[in-house]
Design a protein around this motif. Structure first.
Motif, PDB file in Angstrom:
ATOM      1  N   ARG A 145      -7.113  -6.356  10.236  1.00 47.32           N
ATOM      2  CA  ARG A 145      -8.095  -6.876   9.288  1.00 47.32           C
ATOM      3  C   ARG A 145      -7.616  -8.160   8.607  1.00 47.32           C
ATOM      4  O   ARG A 145      -8.219  -8.629   7.652  1.00 47.32           O
ATOM      5  CB  ARG A 145      -8.399  -5.811   8.231  1.00 47.32           C
ATOM      6  CG  ARG A 145      -8.925  -4.514   8.819  1.00 47.32           C
ATOM      7  CD  ARG A 145      -9.271  -3.519   7.738  1.00 47.32           C
ATOM      8  NE  ARG A 145      -9.692  -2.252   8.320  1.00 47.32           N
ATOM      9  CZ  ARG A 145     -10.327  -1.298   7.646  1.00 47.32           C
ATOM     10  NH1 ARG A 145     -10.620  -1.490   6.384  1.00 47.32           N
ATOM     11  NH2 ARG A 145     -10.660  -0.172   8.230  1.00 47.32           N
ATOM     12  N   GLY A 146      -6.509  -8.714   9.080  1.00 45.60           N
ATOM     13  CA  GLY A 146      -6.018  -9.973   8.545  1.00 45.60           C
ATOM     14  C   GLY A 146      -5.231  -9.842   7.262  1.00 45.60           C
ATOM     15  O   GLY A 146      -5.079 -10.813   6.518  1.00 45.60           O
ATOM     16  N   ILE A 147      -4.708  -8.658   6.978  1.00 43.89           N
ATOM     17  CA  ILE A 147      -3.953  -8.422   5.746  1.00 43.89           C
ATOM     18  C   ILE A 147      -2.537  -7.996   6.103  1.00 43.89           C
ATOM     19  O   ILE A 147      -2.328  -6.995   6.790  1.00 43.89           O
ATOM     20  CB  ILE A 147      -4.621  -7.324   4.884  1.00 43.89           C
ATOM     21  CG1 ILE A 147      -6.049  -7.725   4.545  1.00 43.89           C
ATOM     22  CG2 ILE A 147      -3.810  -7.063   3.622  1.00 43.89           C
ATOM     23  CD1 ILE A 147      -6.858  -6.620   3.927  1.00 43.89           C
ATOM     24  N   ASP A 148      -1.561  -8.787   5.684  1.00 42.18           N
ATOM     25  CA  ASP A 148      -0.162  -8.502   6.005  1.00 42.18           C
ATOM     26  C   ASP A 148       0.495  -7.851   4.797  1.00 42.18           C
ATOM     27  O   ASP A 148       0.953  -8.516   3.876  1.00 42.18           O
ATOM     28  CB  ASP A 148       0.555  -9.805   6.394  1.00 42.18           C
ATOM     29  CG  ASP A 148       1.956  -9.534   6.929  1.00 42.18           C
ATOM     30  OD1 ASP A 148       2.247  -8.357   7.226  1.00 42.18           O
ATOM     31  OD2 ASP A 148       2.743 -10.481   7.044  1.00 42.18           O
ATOM     32  N   LEU A 149       0.527  -6.523   4.761  1.00 41.87           N
ATOM     33  CA  LEU A 149       1.094  -5.779   3.641  1.00 41.87           C
ATOM     34  C   LEU A 149       2.064  -4.723   4.158  1.00 41.87           C
ATOM     35  O   LEU A 149       1.800  -4.086   5.180  1.00 41.87           O
ATOM     36  CB  LEU A 149      -0.002  -5.057   2.848  1.00 41.87           C
ATOM     37  CG  LEU A 149      -0.854  -5.845   1.850  1.00 41.87           C
ATOM     38  CD1 LEU A 149      -1.862  -4.912   1.214  1.00 41.87           C
ATOM     39  CD2 LEU A 149       0.010  -6.474   0.784  1.00 41.87           C
ATOM     40  N   PRO A 150       3.174  -4.511   3.469  1.00 46.64           N
ATOM     41  CA  PRO A 150       4.018  -3.364   3.821  1.00 46.64           C
ATOM     42  C   PRO A 150       3.354  -2.073   3.360  1.00 46.64           C
ATOM     43  O   PRO A 150       2.592  -2.071   2.388  1.00 46.64           O
ATOM     44  CB  PRO A 150       5.312  -3.629   3.041  1.00 46.64           C
ATOM     45  CG  PRO A 150       4.884  -4.462   1.880  1.00 46.64           C
ATOM     46  CD  PRO A 150       3.745  -5.321   2.378  1.00 46.64           C
ATOM     47  N   VAL A 151       3.609  -1.002   4.059  1.00 47.20           N
ATOM     48  CA  VAL A 151       3.058   0.308   3.698  1.00 47.20           C
ATOM     49  C   VAL A 151       4.215   1.271   3.451  1.00 47.20           C
ATOM     50  O   VAL A 151       5.102   1.405   4.299  1.00 47.20           O
ATOM     51  CB  VAL A 151       2.146   0.857   4.816  1.00 47.20           C
ATOM     52  CG1 VAL A 151       1.665   2.263   4.466  1.00 47.20           C
ATOM     53  CG2 VAL A 151       0.951  -0.065   5.032  1.00 47.20           C
ATOM     54  N   TYR A 152       4.207   1.878   2.300  1.00 49.62           N
ATOM     55  CA  TYR A 152       5.248   2.838   1.955  1.00 49.62           C
ATOM     56  C   TYR A 152       4.659   4.249   1.966  1.00 49.62           C
ATOM     57  O   TYR A 152       3.634   4.503   1.335  1.00 49.62           O
ATOM     58  CB  TYR A 152       5.832   2.522   0.577  1.00 49.62           C
ATOM     59  CG  TYR A 152       6.500   1.167   0.508  1.00 49.62           C
ATOM     60  CD1 TYR A 152       7.800   0.991   0.961  1.00 49.62           C
ATOM     61  CD2 TYR A 152       5.817   0.057   0.019  1.00 49.62           C
ATOM     62  CE1 TYR A 152       8.412  -0.247   0.924  1.00 49.62           C
ATOM     63  CE2 TYR A 152       6.418  -1.192  -0.031  1.00 49.62           C
ATOM     64  CZ  TYR A 152       7.725  -1.336   0.429  1.00 49.62           C
ATOM     65  OH  TYR A 152       8.326  -2.563   0.404  1.00 49.62           O
ATOM     66  N   VAL A 153       5.308   5.146   2.669  1.00 50.63           N
ATOM     67  CA  VAL A 153       4.853   6.539   2.743  1.00 50.63           C
ATOM     68  C   VAL A 153       5.851   7.403   1.985  1.00 50.63           C
ATOM     69  O   VAL A 153       7.025   7.475   2.346  1.00 50.63           O
ATOM     70  CB  VAL A 153       4.751   7.009   4.205  1.00 50.63           C
ATOM     71  CG1 VAL A 153       4.210   8.436   4.248  1.00 50.63           C
ATOM     72  CG2 VAL A 153       3.862   6.078   5.008  1.00 50.63           C
ATOM     73  N   ASP A 154       5.381   8.016   0.924  1.00 52.22           N
ATOM     74  CA  ASP A 154       6.243   8.870   0.107  1.00 52.22           C
ATOM     75  C   ASP A 154       6.185  10.296   0.645  1.00 52.22           C
ATOM     76  O   ASP A 154       5.180  10.986   0.498  1.00 52.22           O
ATOM     77  CB  ASP A 154       5.780   8.820  -1.348  1.00 52.22           C
ATOM     78  CG  ASP A 154       6.705   9.617  -2.274  1.00 52.22           C
ATOM     79  OD1 ASP A 154       7.660  10.234  -1.771  1.00 52.22           O
ATOM     80  OD2 ASP A 154       6.464   9.621  -3.495  1.00 52.22           O
ATOM     81  N   LEU A 162       0.868  -1.176   0.000  1.00 50.31           N
ATOM     82  CA  LEU A 162       0.000   0.000   0.000  1.00 50.31           C
ATOM     83  C   LEU A 162       0.904   1.226   0.000  1.00 50.31           C
ATOM     84  O   LEU A 162       1.859   1.293   0.780  1.00 50.31           O
ATOM     85  CB  LEU A 162      -0.884  -0.001   1.250  1.00 50.31           C
ATOM     86  CG  LEU A 162      -1.684   1.282   1.516  1.00 50.31           C
ATOM     87  CD1 LEU A 162      -2.745   1.478   0.441  1.00 50.31           C
ATOM     88  CD2 LEU A 162      -2.341   1.227   2.893  1.00 50.31           C
ATOM     89  N   VAL A 163       0.635   2.166  -0.882  1.00 50.49           N
ATOM     90  CA  VAL A 163       1.451   3.373  -0.979  1.00 50.49           C
ATOM     91  C   VAL A 163       0.623   4.570  -0.547  1.00 50.49           C
ATOM     92  O   VAL A 163      -0.483   4.780  -1.056  1.00 50.49           O
ATOM     93  CB  VAL A 163       1.969   3.589  -2.411  1.00 50.49           C
ATOM     94  CG1 VAL A 163       2.758   4.897  -2.486  1.00 50.49           C
ATOM     95  CG2 VAL A 163       2.820   2.422  -2.863  1.00 50.49           C
ATOM     96  N   ILE A 164       1.129   5.315   0.391  1.00 48.68           N
ATOM     97  CA  ILE A 164       0.495   6.564   0.826  1.00 48.68           C
ATOM     98  C   ILE A 164       1.319   7.716   0.258  1.00 48.68           C
ATOM     99  O   ILE A 164       2.494   7.877   0.597  1.00 48.68           O
ATOM    100  CB  ILE A 164       0.423   6.646   2.358  1.00 48.68           C
ATOM    101  CG1 ILE A 164      -0.443   5.505   2.907  1.00 48.68           C
ATOM    102  CG2 ILE A 164      -0.140   7.995   2.803  1.00 48.68           C
ATOM    103  CD1 ILE A 164      -0.491   5.450   4.415  1.00 48.68           C
TER     104      ILE A 164
END
Length: 364
Positions: free
Chosen positions: A330-339, A277-279
């Motif tokens: 929520r049961g979702i294992d995702l990395p999050v990148y903040v630009d 996920l990209v913020i």
């Protein structure tokens, strides 16, 4: 303005919670320098590995993982340097280290009111038992802190032991704002203003000359956060069954009981389908200049662009970490990148008439 101490209880039964907590507390935007992290009870700087080793050796991998204590020293008469803050942190941390607990302390400098965080391993390295502390024990810690603050000519802790303890079972999915005790600091600032207002009604303007009102508390700046893709299909995530509430590790624990699990809302399909996920919190500056623009003038223009302020970057980093926790809930294992980059885009107004397209291709 008072010195505020808060022992904040977090339900944490997996070691990944320790990793998340340490990542947040050691965020470079908060500590500014690696010298603002130290620990007691470790053989090396690999704090997480040694935290894990103590838990594994004592077969305590499914219990409360840590305790977190925030200490915000009053700014009244406070001229402490970073080294002095870290010295105070060590002297305070020795209280728990001498009892047999590994402990790390962090100096956060991303707010006007600098403050310390203590991260305590819940497993005693001498006895292998889980951390427990009564109100009397917390009161002894308060007395210990006050002796140290007195030696450094700083405001002592005036709040009651009950107010120092937050026994509400929190989860990391709530975000990390609870550890920054913003509400307590704001309430403390409000009390100061209230006292000044009351005093103003009975005295003249000279009363205000002894107060510096330019640095009264912690602030955060709002930022725009959005998904990189604007269109998505709704995906319904099944609601989990009710979960068992973990008991507090204080002596006066609350009875375990069934509590309804939080409802989860829909997530964008691209979050479920992609690997991250990209913020996007970046700043983009676009320039159109003539190709014959003076080189030095162009450099001055570029150098005049202000990057994203550090406090905004710190806020965006917290949003990213909180997003990871929310996804995991929520049961979702995702990395999050903040630009949070500052991008300068330069376009030459007559680029189409140049001979740039006629140059011979080379590997270089």
């Amino acid at each position: 303005m008072n010195t505020i101490v808060k022992d904040i209880y977090v339900k944490s039964c997996v070691f990944s919670d320790v990793i998340e907590m340490h990542a947040y507390l050691s965020d470079p935007l908060k500590i500014k320098d690696k010298s603002n992290i130290e620990g007691l009870g470790f053989f090396s700087d690999n704090y997480l590995d040694e935290f894990y080793a103590i838990k594994a050796a004592n077969q305590q991998m499914n219990t409360t993982m840590f305790r977190q204590i925030t200490i915000s020293i009053s700014p009244v008469g406070n001229t402490c340097t970073d080294k002095e803050y870290m010295k105070i942190g060590k002297e305070i941390a020795e209280y728990y280290y001498k009892k047999g607990y590994q402990i790390i302390w962090y100096l956060h400098k991303d707010t006007p009111r600098h403050h310390l965080h203590l991260l305590l391993n819940s497993v005693n390295f001498r006895t292998g038992k889980i951390f427990k502390q009564s109100l009397k024990g917390l009161n002894r810690f308060k007395v210990h802190c006050n002796h140290i603050l007195h030696e450094h000519n700083l405001e002592q802790i005036q709040m009651s032991v009950e107010d120092m303890l937050d026994i509400t079972p929190h989860e990391l999915s709530e975000g990390f704002e609870i550890f920054e005790i913003f509400d307590e600091v704001i309430a403390d600032n409000a009390t100061v203003f209230e006292e000044l207002f009351d005093e103003k009604n009975t005295s003249d303007d000279e009363y205000y000359s002894a107060y510096d009102l330019t640095n009264l508390g912690m602030t955060t700046c709002p930022s725009t956060v959005y998904y990189t893709s604007a269109t998505y299909e709704e995906t319904i995530i099944p609601e989990p069954k009710s979960t068992l509430q973990e008991g507090n590790t204080m002596d006066y624990t609350i009875e375990k009981k069934e509590v309804p699990a939080l409802k989860t809302s829909s997530l964008p399909s691209e979050v479920l389908e992609n690997t991250c996920l990209v913020i996007d919190a970046s700043k983009n500056v676009n320039f159109t200049v003539p190709s014959n623009c003076d080189e030095d003038k162009l450099k001055d223009i570029i150098n005049s662009v202000e990057p994203i302020p550090e406090h905004d970057r710190a806020t965006n980093a917290k949003i990213g970490i909180a997003s990871i926790a929310e996804l995991q809930k929520r049961g979702i294992d995702l990395p999050v990148y903040v630009d949070t980059s500052t991008n300068i885009n330069i376009e030459f107004d007559d680029v189409m008439s140049s001979d740039i397209f006629d140059t011979t291709f080379t590997e270089k």
